[in-house]
Design a protein around this motif. Sequence first.
Motif, PDB file in Angstrom:
ATOM      1  N   GLY A  71      28.928  46.359  47.537  1.00 40.81           N
ATOM      2  CA  GLY A  71      30.178  47.029  47.378  1.00 40.81           C
ATOM      3  C   GLY A  71      31.168  45.893  47.611  1.00 40.81           C
ATOM      4  N   CYS A  72      30.922  44.893  48.233  1.00 45.80           N
ATOM      5  CA  CYS A  72      31.977  43.638  48.664  1.00 45.80           C
ATOM      6  C   CYS A  72      32.416  42.996  47.197  1.00 45.80           C
ATOM      7  N   ILE A  73      31.238  43.088  46.335  1.00 50.68           N
ATOM      8  CA  ILE A  73      31.430  42.494  44.985  1.00 50.68           C
ATOM      9  C   ILE A  73      31.683  43.372  43.874  1.00 50.68           C
ATOM     10  N   HIS A  74      31.014  44.343  43.827  1.00 55.20           N
ATOM     11  CA  HIS A  74      31.340  45.475  42.690  1.00 55.20           C
ATOM     12  C   HIS A  74      32.628  46.230  42.877  1.00 55.20           C
ATOM     13  N   PHE A  75      32.712  46.621  43.997  1.00 58.67           N
ATOM     14  CA  PHE A  75      34.050  47.538  44.120  1.00 58.67           C
ATOM     15  C   PHE A  75      35.194  47.225  44.824  1.00 58.67           C
ATOM     16  N   GLU A  76      35.097  46.088  45.620  1.00 55.32           N
ATOM     17  CA  GLU A  76      36.297  45.723  46.327  1.00 55.32           C
ATOM     18  C   GLU A  76      36.814  44.255  45.843  1.00 55.32           C
ATOM     19  N   ARG A  77      38.301  44.084  46.025  1.00 55.35           N
ATOM     20  CA  ARG A  77      38.595  42.832  45.474  1.00 55.35           C
ATOM     21  C   ARG A  77      38.553  42.628  44.168  1.00 55.35           C
ATOM     22  N   GLN A  78      38.747  43.429  43.404  1.00 54.77           N
ATOM     23  CA  GLN A  78      38.634  43.122  41.748  1.00 54.77           C
ATOM     24  C   GLN A  78      39.437  42.290  41.179  1.00 54.77           C
ATOM     25  N   SER A  79      40.582  42.176  41.587  1.00 51.78           N
ATOM     26  CA  SER A  79      41.340  40.922  41.124  1.00 51.78           C
ATOM     27  C   SER A  79      40.978  39.637  41.193  1.00 51.78           C
ATOM     28  N   PHE A  80      40.418  39.633  42.626  1.00 54.52           N
ATOM     29  CA  PHE A  80      39.602  38.364  43.038  1.00 54.52           C
ATOM     30  C   PHE A  80      38.674  37.806  42.018  1.00 54.52           C
ATOM     31  N   TRP A  81      37.830  38.822  41.954  1.00 57.55           N
ATOM     32  CA  TRP A  81      36.430  38.595  41.146  1.00 57.55           C
ATOM     33  C   TRP A  81      36.898  38.299  39.669  1.00 57.55           C
ATOM     34  N   ALA A  82      38.015  39.145  39.312  1.00 53.48           N
ATOM     35  CA  ALA A  82      38.319  39.041  37.728  1.00 53.48           C
ATOM     36  C   ALA A  82      38.891  37.633  37.461  1.00 53.48           C
ATOM     37  N   ALA A  83      39.554  37.144  38.361  1.00 49.93           N
ATOM     38  CA  ALA A  83      40.161  35.753  38.297  1.00 49.93           C
ATOM     39  C   ALA A  83      39.207  34.696  38.364  1.00 49.93           C
ATOM     40  N   ARG A  84      37.964  34.761  38.914  1.00 53.80           N
ATOM     41  CA  ARG A  84      37.108  34.156  39.192  1.00 53.80           C
ATOM     42  C   ARG A  84      35.763  34.636  38.465  1.00 53.80           C
ATOM     43  N   PRO A  85      35.485  34.186  37.344  1.00 56.13           N
ATOM     44  CA  PRO A  85      34.261  34.588  36.836  1.00 56.13           C
ATOM     45  C   PRO A  85      33.091  33.750  37.254  1.00 56.13           C
ATOM     46  N   VAL A 126      15.152  25.476  42.635  1.00 62.49           N
ATOM     47  CA  VAL A 126      14.395  26.729  42.315  1.00 62.49           C
ATOM     48  C   VAL A 126      15.431  27.771  41.767  1.00 62.49           C
ATOM     49  N   VAL A 127      16.742  27.787  41.779  1.00 60.88           N
ATOM     50  CA  VAL A 127      17.800  28.568  41.274  1.00 60.88           C
ATOM     51  C   VAL A 127      17.915  28.267  39.921  1.00 60.88           C
ATOM     52  N   GLN A 128      17.964  26.855  39.557  1.00 59.03           N
ATOM     53  CA  GLN A 128      18.134  26.143  38.189  1.00 59.03           C
ATOM     54  C   GLN A 128      17.101  26.894  37.505  1.00 59.03           C
ATOM     55  N   ALA A 129      16.000  27.483  37.831  1.00 56.22           N
ATOM     56  CA  ALA A 129      14.769  27.891  36.759  1.00 56.22           C
ATOM     57  C   ALA A 129      15.013  29.470  36.434  1.00 56.22           C
ATOM     58  N   TRP A 130      15.984  30.005  37.347  1.00 57.97           N
ATOM     59  CA  TRP A 130      16.188  31.242  36.962  1.00 57.97           C
ATOM     60  C   TRP A 130      16.903  31.668  35.773  1.00 57.97           C
ATOM     61  N   PRO A 131      16.751  32.617  34.954  1.00 55.93           N
ATOM     62  CA  PRO A 131      17.289  33.134  33.752  1.00 55.93           C
ATOM     63  C   PRO A 131      18.575  33.758  34.167  1.00 55.93           C
ATOM     64  N   LEU A 132      19.701  33.090  34.300  1.00 48.84           N
ATOM     65  CA  LEU A 132      20.830  33.844  34.703  1.00 48.84           C
ATOM     66  C   LEU A 132      21.326  34.546  33.582  1.00 48.84           C
ATOM     67  N   ASP A 133      22.211  35.864  33.814  1.00 50.80           N
ATOM     68  CA  ASP A 133      22.980  36.456  32.742  1.00 50.80           C
ATOM     69  C   ASP A 133      24.271  36.624  33.439  1.00 50.80           C
ATOM     70  N   GLY A 134      25.313  36.114  32.609  1.00 51.38           N
ATOM     71  CA  GLY A 134      26.612  36.145  32.936  1.00 51.38           C
ATOM     72  C   GLY A 134      27.316  34.765  32.722  1.00 51.38           C
ATOM     73  N   PRO A 135      28.687  34.592  33.217  1.00 50.74           N
ATOM     74  CA  PRO A 135      29.144  35.209  34.192  1.00 50.74           C
ATOM     75  C   PRO A 135      30.021  36.655  33.601  1.00 50.74           C
ATOM     76  N   MET A 136      29.741  37.645  34.548  1.00 54.13           N
ATOM     77  CA  MET A 136      30.340  39.156  34.326  1.00 54.13           C
ATOM     78  C   MET A 136      30.277  39.976  35.574  1.00 54.13           C
ATOM     79  N   SER A 137      31.486  40.694  35.540  1.00 50.10           N
ATOM     80  CA  SER A 137      31.456  41.635  36.678  1.00 50.10           C
ATOM     81  C   SER A 137      30.440  42.918  36.451  1.00 50.10           C
ATOM     82  N   TRP A 138      30.597  43.718  37.279  1.00 50.56           N
ATOM     83  CA  TRP A 138      29.462  44.816  37.140  1.00 50.56           C
ATOM     84  C   TRP A 138      30.224  45.923  36.052  1.00 50.56           C
ATOM     85  N   GLU A 139      31.732  45.928  35.923  1.00 48.58           N
ATOM     86  CA  GLU A 139      32.095  46.549  34.679  1.00 48.58           C
ATOM     87  C   GLU A 139      32.014  46.281  33.664  1.00 48.58           C
TER      88      GLU A 139
END
Length: 159
Positions: A71-85, A126-139
Amino acid sequence: MNPTPNQANWRGNDLVLTRDDTEVDRLDATQIERVILVCRDGGNSPGDLAFALVETAQEHLLLPASTGIAGCIHFERQSFWAARPCIYWVDERQARLPRRLKPGLWLLRRQRPAYMRLPRAELDGVVQAWPLDGPMSWEQRKWRRIEEGRALSMGTPPR
């Protein structure tokens, strides 16, 4: 290892973790470099979150879904997350963590990590081996899936 906090909340510009309404940990959100959402079942709904990995310059914070971090990431502080992909996604099956972060005997082992802070160097490889998708918000992710669905439906009609 710390017990799992009950809740993640925003207080000012800080992400605060509480247990029984008592502050357990606090992170200045401007220090967040990347958030990796580890999801099951394709991550089609916020309830598919297994855990989140929050990266700062010095450390990783592992946050179980039970803290409400979705909830803190998907639905709150949308402008904060939009400014920081800085939000990335990975399927739980491809996001292997060291066994020691999921303690317990074979059948009783936790499948997801508890809340903890770890030095960044401890998980970087460990994290470098993960196939990450993004950056992108929930929306953004939701709309990308809709577009991909449309492209598939506009393919060659069956004969």
